[in-house]
Design an enzyme around this catalytic site. Structure first.
Site, PDB file in Angstrom:
ATOM      1  N   SER A 193      46.261  28.218  75.181  1.00  0.00           N
ATOM      2  CA  SER A 193      47.061  27.695  74.079  1.00  0.00           C
ATOM      3  C   SER A 193      46.606  28.243  72.489  1.00  0.00           C
ATOM      4  O   SER A 193      45.167  28.425  72.460  1.00  0.00           O
ATOM      5  CB  SER A 193      46.992  26.137  73.875  1.00  0.00           C
ATOM      6  N   TYR A 211      41.811  18.470  72.612  1.00  0.00           N
ATOM      7  CA  TYR A 211      42.686  19.433  73.480  1.00  0.00           C
ATOM      8  C   TYR A 211      42.404  20.965  73.256  1.00  0.00           C
ATOM      9  O   TYR A 211      42.358  21.520  74.262  1.00  0.00           O
ATOM     10  CB  TYR A 211      44.190  19.267  72.981  1.00  0.00           C
ATOM     11  N   LYS A 223      40.868  23.834  75.988  1.00  0.00           N
ATOM     12  CA  LYS A 223      41.483  25.205  76.553  1.00  0.00           C
ATOM     13  C   LYS A 223      40.470  26.332  76.324  1.00  0.00           C
ATOM     14  O   LYS A 223      40.471  27.379  77.028  1.00  0.00           O
ATOM     15  CB  LYS A 223      42.716  25.373  75.454  1.00  0.00           C
TER      16      LYS A 223
END
Length: 334
Positions: free
Chosen positions: A117, A141, A145
């Site tokens: 991402s 998050y 990643k």
């Protein structure tokens, strides 16, 4: 060869499955269906229900289907939720990936594509974000990643696995209505939801140093994203050996929040003026991908525009919300 696609019943995953299967690749899907929809999958694609945390299941699937490559999409992906539940996100996105990689190495699988991402970059102050832009994620998050990328590259180097990490920017649209995003977590369905409930869409800050004062983002059609995964898989097949690649997946063009909301209003027929609210902490003025490396290394370039994303997403929204067209005519409506 056969590709295992984890999270293949999800919004993005189903597009990847259909693209790869439609191009003649043999695929099998592993999905715990916590958010995935099995009906999204083609009838001839096998679905194994389960988690990447289940090592015994992974060993069995890799062996029974003679898997030679993995496309890993199964992950938690809501930024706000990651702030509230960091342990859950690290468990699913990092530990789950580790268990999967252990199984991959044990089975002798030599090709691995990771769904990453643009969140790994955080909020860089730059006109175009290149793959060399320093990574400084600002939420759990994004951290998971980035940690996942490190783990994939290190495993590839240690065990002779060819790897590709795809850093997606903002995904929207649908290849067909029944494959549309069913969540209301990204900006396009969030605006649809407010408009069809008779509420104003929200803009968080209109005083940024951008042409119209609202944040600028890079949007990628999910069908183009599916094709990027196919290109990555075929690159790994062609190179037939170790090596790692990390590339941005976007259009390389910025669209402001106000421009996007205006396009949604035109497509949906719900021309409600946006409500401007104060800035949200952590929002960067501009986040647009440099995409030259994807073109050079994968032979891939996004082909679909923002209006196509909005029109296709709207058709999917109306399929699940039949009263949505009440405020005006969308594409194909009377």
């Amino acid at each position: 060869m056969t590709w295992l696609i984890t999270g293949g019943a999800g919004y993005i995953g189903a597009h990847v499955v259909r693209t790869m299967s439609g191009a003649g690749e043999s695929v099998v899907v592993l999905d715990d269906v916590s958010s995935g929809v099995p009906d999204r999958l083609p009838a001839d694609v096998s679905l194994v229900r389960g988690s990447v945390l289940d090592r015994e299941l992974l060993d069995r699937v890799l062996a029974e289907h003679a898997v030679t490559g993995v496309v890993h999409l199964a992950a938690k992906k809501q930024v706000g939720e990651s702030v509230a539940q960091p342990l859950s996100y690290y468990e699913a996105n990092v530990h789950g990936l580790g268990v999967l990689l252990e199984a991959v190495v044990a089975a002798g699988v030599k090709r691995f594509v990771l769904s990453s991402s643009a969140a790994v970059y955080g909020n860089p102050d730059t006109d175009l974000i290149t793959e060399a832009t320093p990574c400084a994620p600002v939420n759990p998050y994004g951290e998971t990643k980035l940690a996942g990328e490190w783990l994939v590259r290190a495993t590839g180097l240690a065990h002779g696995v060819g790897t590709v990490c795809l850093r997606y920017f903002n995904v929207a649209g649908a290849e067909r209505p029944e494959l549309a995003d069913t969540g209301v977590f990204n900006i396009v369905p969030m605006v649809f939801d407010r408009l069809t409930r008779g509420e104003q869409p929200r803009i968080f800050g209109d005083d940024y140093p951008t042409p119209d004062g609202t944040c600028v983002r890079d949007y990628i059609h999910v069908a183009d994203l599916g094709e990027a995964h196919l290109a990555a898989a075929r690159r790994l097949t062609a190179q037939d050996g170790p090596g790692d690649l990390t590339v941005n997946i976007g259009r390389g063009e910025g669209v402001s929040v106000r421009e996007l909301i205006d396009t949604i209003g035109e497509v949906s027929g719900h021309g409600t003026p946006a409500l401007v609210e104060p800035r949200r902490p952590g929002d960067s003025p501009r986040a647009v991908a440099a995409v030259d490396l994807a073109t050079k290394e994968l032979g891939w370039t996004a082909r679909r525009g923002v209006r196509e994303m909005v029109e296709s997403a709207w058709e999917g929204w109306c399929l699940r919300h039949p009263d949505a067209r009440a405020g005006g005519a969308g594409p194909g409506a009377a």
